[in-house]
Each structure stands twice: as structure tokens, then as C-alpha cells.
Design a protein around this motif. Sequence first.
Motif, PDB file in Angstrom:
ATOM      1  N   LEU A  20       0.820  -1.160  -0.112  1.00 31.72           N
ATOM      2  CA  LEU A  20       0.032  -0.028  -0.156  1.00 31.72           C
ATOM      3  C   LEU A  20       1.107   0.749  -0.211  1.00 31.72           C
ATOM      4  O   LEU A  20       1.551   1.694   0.771  1.00 31.72           O
ATOM      5  N   VAL A  21       0.626   2.336  -0.618  1.00 24.44           N
ATOM      6  CA  VAL A  21       1.377   3.028  -1.126  1.00 24.44           C
ATOM      7  C   VAL A  21       1.307   4.460  -1.131  1.00 24.44           C
ATOM      8  O   VAL A  21       0.167   4.523  -1.812  1.00 24.44           O
ATOM      9  N   PHE A  22       1.556   5.129  -0.107  1.00 28.84           N
ATOM     10  CA  PHE A  22       0.669   6.221  -0.347  1.00 28.84           C
ATOM     11  C   PHE A  22       1.504   7.632   0.345  1.00 28.84           C
ATOM     12  O   PHE A  22       2.741   7.772  -0.161  1.00 28.84           O
ATOM     13  N   ALA A  23       0.975   8.909  -0.509  1.00 30.30           N
ATOM     14  CA  ALA A  23       2.261  10.007  -0.795  1.00 30.30           C
ATOM     15  C   ALA A  23       1.139  11.413  -0.995  1.00 30.30           C
ATOM     16  O   ALA A  23      -0.396  11.809  -0.922  1.00 30.30           O
ATOM     17  N   ALA A  24       2.099  12.215  -0.473  1.00 27.56           N
ATOM     18  CA  ALA A  24       1.134  13.265   0.029  1.00 27.56           C
ATOM     19  C   ALA A  24       2.278  15.094  -0.283  1.00 27.56           C
ATOM     20  O   ALA A  24       3.793  14.227   0.224  1.00 27.56           O
ATOM     21  N   GLU A  25       2.061  16.334  -0.475  1.00 27.80           N
ATOM     22  CA  GLU A  25       3.394  16.994   0.145  1.00 27.80           C
ATOM     23  C   GLU A  25       2.568  17.545   1.556  1.00 27.80           C
ATOM     24  O   GLU A  25       1.805  18.025   1.822  1.00 27.80           O
ATOM     25  N   VAL A  26       4.796  17.903   1.797  1.00 27.91           N
ATOM     26  CA  VAL A  26       4.121  19.026   3.144  1.00 27.91           C
ATOM     27  C   VAL A  26       4.876  19.904   2.696  1.00 27.91           C
ATOM     28  O   VAL A  26       5.940  19.796   1.721  1.00 27.91           O
ATOM     29  N   SER A  27       4.744  21.735   3.368  1.00 24.09           N
ATOM     30  CA  SER A  27       5.583  22.812   3.135  1.00 24.09           C
ATOM     31  C   SER A  27       7.133  22.770   3.334  1.00 24.09           C
ATOM     32  O   SER A  27       8.243  23.440   3.255  1.00 24.09           O
ATOM     33  N   ALA A  28       7.268  21.440   4.687  1.00 19.90           N
ATOM     34  CA  ALA A  28       8.472  21.469   4.867  1.00 19.90           C
ATOM     35  C   ALA A  28       9.789  20.832   4.769  1.00 19.90           C
ATOM     36  O   ALA A  28       9.368  20.255   3.860  1.00 19.90           O
ATOM     37  N   PRO A  29      10.618  21.246   4.533  1.00 19.04           N
ATOM     38  CA  PRO A  29      11.966  20.913   4.064  1.00 19.04           C
ATOM     39  C   PRO A  29      11.989  19.379   4.176  1.00 19.04           C
ATOM     40  O   PRO A  29      12.127  19.095   4.742  1.00 19.04           O
ATOM     41  N   PRO A  30      12.497  18.429   3.081  1.00 18.36           N
ATOM     42  CA  PRO A  30      12.710  16.907   3.798  1.00 18.36           C
ATOM     43  C   PRO A  30      13.936  17.018   4.185  1.00 18.36           C
ATOM     44  O   PRO A  30      13.226  16.141   5.556  1.00 18.36           O
ATOM     45  N   GLU A  31      14.794  17.059   5.105  1.00 11.86           N
ATOM     46  CA  GLU A  31      15.696  17.358   6.182  1.00 11.86           C
ATOM     47  C   GLU A  31      14.421  18.020   7.791  1.00 11.86           C
ATOM     48  O   GLU A  31      15.159  16.480   8.706  1.00 11.86           O
ATOM     49  N   ALA A  32      13.988  18.481   7.602  1.00 12.58           N
ATOM     50  CA  ALA A  32      12.994  18.554   8.498  1.00 12.58           C
ATOM     51  C   ALA A  32      12.368  17.462   8.683  1.00 12.58           C
ATOM     52  O   ALA A  32      11.839  16.463   9.850  1.00 12.58           O
ATOM     53  N   VAL A  33      11.380  16.970   7.727  1.00  8.54           N
ATOM     54  CA  VAL A  33      11.148  16.233   7.822  1.00  8.54           C
ATOM     55  C   VAL A  33      11.614  15.175   8.312  1.00  8.54           C
ATOM     56  O   VAL A  33      10.645  14.100   9.542  1.00  8.54           O
ATOM     57  N   TYR A  34      12.764  14.637   7.278  1.00  6.56           N
ATOM     58  CA  TYR A  34      13.997  13.525   7.870  1.00  6.56           C
ATOM     59  C   TYR A  34      14.022  13.269   8.917  1.00  6.56           C
ATOM     60  O   TYR A  34      13.407  11.642  10.408  1.00  6.56           O
ATOM     61  N   ARG A  35      13.772  14.528  10.137  1.00  6.93           N
ATOM     62  CA  ARG A  35      14.359  14.428  11.581  1.00  6.93           C
ATOM     63  C   ARG A  35      13.168  13.889  12.822  1.00  6.93           C
ATOM     64  O   ARG A  35      13.334  13.177  13.301  1.00  6.93           O
ATOM     65  N   ALA A  36      11.944  14.058  11.504  1.00  8.02           N
ATOM     66  CA  ALA A  36      10.891  14.293  12.600  1.00  8.02           C
ATOM     67  C   ALA A  36      10.507  12.416  12.738  1.00  8.02           C
ATOM     68  O   ALA A  36      10.364  12.126  13.786  1.00  8.02           O
ATOM     69  N   LEU A  37      11.094  12.025  11.072  1.00  5.63           N
ATOM     70  CA  LEU A  37      10.702  10.223  11.197  1.00  5.63           C
ATOM     71  C   LEU A  37      11.314   9.925  12.146  1.00  5.63           C
ATOM     72  O   LEU A  37      11.009   8.945  13.405  1.00  5.63           O
ATOM     73  N   ALA A  38      12.575  10.330  12.138  1.00  4.96           N
ATOM     74  CA  ALA A  38      13.791   9.079  11.880  1.00  4.96           C
ATOM     75  C   ALA A  38      14.822   9.762  13.589  1.00  4.96           C
ATOM     76  O   ALA A  38      15.008   8.573  14.837  1.00  4.96           O
ATOM     77  N   GLU A  39      15.293  11.043  13.882  1.00  4.41           N
ATOM     78  CA  GLU A  39      15.272  11.533  15.353  1.00  4.41           C
ATOM     79  C   GLU A  39      14.780  11.674  16.462  1.00  4.41           C
ATOM     80  O   GLU A  39      14.808  11.673  17.732  1.00  4.41           O
ATOM     81  N   ASP A  40      13.466  12.321  15.911  1.00  2.00           N
ATOM     82  CA  ASP A  40      11.915  13.017  17.310  1.00  2.00           C
ATOM     83  C   ASP A  40      11.100  11.421  17.128  1.00  2.00           C
ATOM     84  O   ASP A  40      10.195  11.862  17.220  1.00  2.00           O
ATOM     85  N   VAL A  41      11.878  10.227  17.688  1.00  2.00           N
ATOM     86  CA  VAL A  41      10.716   8.973  17.327  1.00  2.00           C
ATOM     87  C   VAL A  41       9.978   9.183  18.429  1.00  2.00           C
ATOM     88  O   VAL A  41       8.607   9.145  18.317  1.00  2.00           O
ATOM     89  N   GLU A  42      10.467  10.012  19.476  1.00  2.00           N
ATOM     90  CA  GLU A  42       8.895  10.170  20.706  1.00  2.00           C
ATOM     91  C   GLU A  42       8.097  10.873  20.187  1.00  2.00           C
ATOM     92  O   GLU A  42       7.170  11.168  20.999  1.00  2.00           O
ATOM     93  N   GLY A  43       8.420  11.693  19.599  1.00  2.00           N
ATOM     94  CA  GLY A  43       7.654  12.435  19.063  1.00  2.00           C
ATOM     95  C   GLY A  43       6.414  12.086  18.178  1.00  2.00           C
ATOM     96  O   GLY A  43       5.591  12.982  18.011  1.00  2.00           O
ATOM     97  N   TRP A  44       6.223  11.136  17.447  1.00  2.00           N
ATOM     98  CA  TRP A  44       5.467  10.504  16.769  1.00  2.00           C
ATOM     99  C   TRP A  44       4.023  10.418  17.078  1.00  2.00           C
ATOM    100  O   TRP A  44       3.263  10.831  16.549  1.00  2.00           O
ATOM    101  N   PRO A  45       3.861  10.798  18.582  1.00  2.00           N
ATOM    102  CA  PRO A  45       2.639  10.458  18.549  1.00  2.00           C
ATOM    103  C   PRO A  45       1.627  11.952  18.434  1.00  2.00           C
ATOM    104  O   PRO A  45       0.525  12.124  18.361  1.00  2.00           O
ATOM    105  N   SER A  46       2.545  13.014  19.034  1.00  2.00           N
ATOM    106  CA  SER A  46       2.237  14.367  18.793  1.00  2.00           C
ATOM    107  C   SER A  46       1.635  14.188  16.918  1.00  2.00           C
ATOM    108  O   SER A  46       0.491  15.600  16.972  1.00  2.00           O
ATOM    109  N   TRP A  47       2.113  13.422  16.215  1.00  2.00           N
ATOM    110  CA  TRP A  47       0.985  14.127  14.266  1.00  2.00           C
ATOM    111  C   TRP A  47       0.781  12.516  14.246  1.00  2.00           C
ATOM    112  O   TRP A  47      -0.268  13.351  13.685  1.00  2.00           O
TER     113      TRP A  47
END
Length: 161
Positions: A20-47
Motif C-alpha cells: 500500500l503506497v500513499f503520498a502527500a506534499e508538505v511545506s517543510a523541507p526534506p531534512e526537517a521531515v526526516y528529523r521528525a521521522l527518524a530522530e524524534d521518534v518520541e514525537g510521533w504520537p503528537s502528529w
Amino acid sequence: MARRLRSVDLDFVPVAPLRLVFAAEVSAPPEAVYRALAEDVEGWPSWFTAVTAARPTAAGAGREVRLKGGTMFQETVLAKEPGERYAYRVDETNAPALQALLEEWRLSPAATGTGTRVQWTFAADGPAPFRFTLRLGRAGLARAFRDAVRNLDERLAVTSG
């Protein structure tokens, strides 16, 4: 009770019995999105509202994730490519019928020239009735993804602004 799943690697993504493949665009740059995914694991429940708890394990080489409804995942991170890709395999879960699961997040510059295209691939295996049920649930997963990405974009706009 948690049980061990079949160990798969990144080459499972294109050949998984269920993709199952899903895609969307966000205004944040790739580096910021990556940090939220990979480096702020504890932050996932907030989004990602389906996630009730998340924490890194094994010095960042793994994750423990809990979802609404009580589903639990013990995961191994398979790819950490800043600004481009984050992927992990589920090693143990209490989800019934699931035999293998790998999730891959791909990031690329948005077509508009600013922001990020976020693509989430849910690659899974299980018995035919399980795969059928997940296909039926595609719309719900799509909505959860859209909501999560929108929430993440709003969160990143606040933290960067």
C-alpha cells in the motif's frame, strides 16, 4: 502476546504480497521531515494520532511503537538516509495474522519546488484473508496517513517559525 515475524530486508518492499503506497506534499523541507521521522521518534504520537507511544531502542537501531487499540511493534531500523529515506521492519507484534511488515518513508523535493513529497509504503505479508482485509482497510490507512502528514506539516511549521 507478542510473536516473532519473518525477517525481511529492504528488497521486500517491491515484492511484498501486499503493498500500500500513499503520498502527500508538505511545506517543510526534506531534512526537517526526516528529523521528525527518524530522530524524534518520541514525537510521533503528537502528529500520527494512531500512535500512542514510540521510543527508540538499541541506541536508535530499533523502535518500540504502540498504537491505539493495543497493537505493539518491536522494530529494527533498516534505512536512515537523511532527507531521503527512513525504513523499518517489524520484528515482533501482537497483531494477529501478520507474517512480515516493512514500512518505508521516502522523501523528495516537492513538485512545486518548495517543500517535500512524502511517500509511505506499507509492505506486508500474511494469509490471503489478512491481505484482503488490509486491502479493504486501505481507505482508513490513507486517511490516517493524510491526517498524520498534515499534522506533521503543521507541527514543523510551528517549530520552525
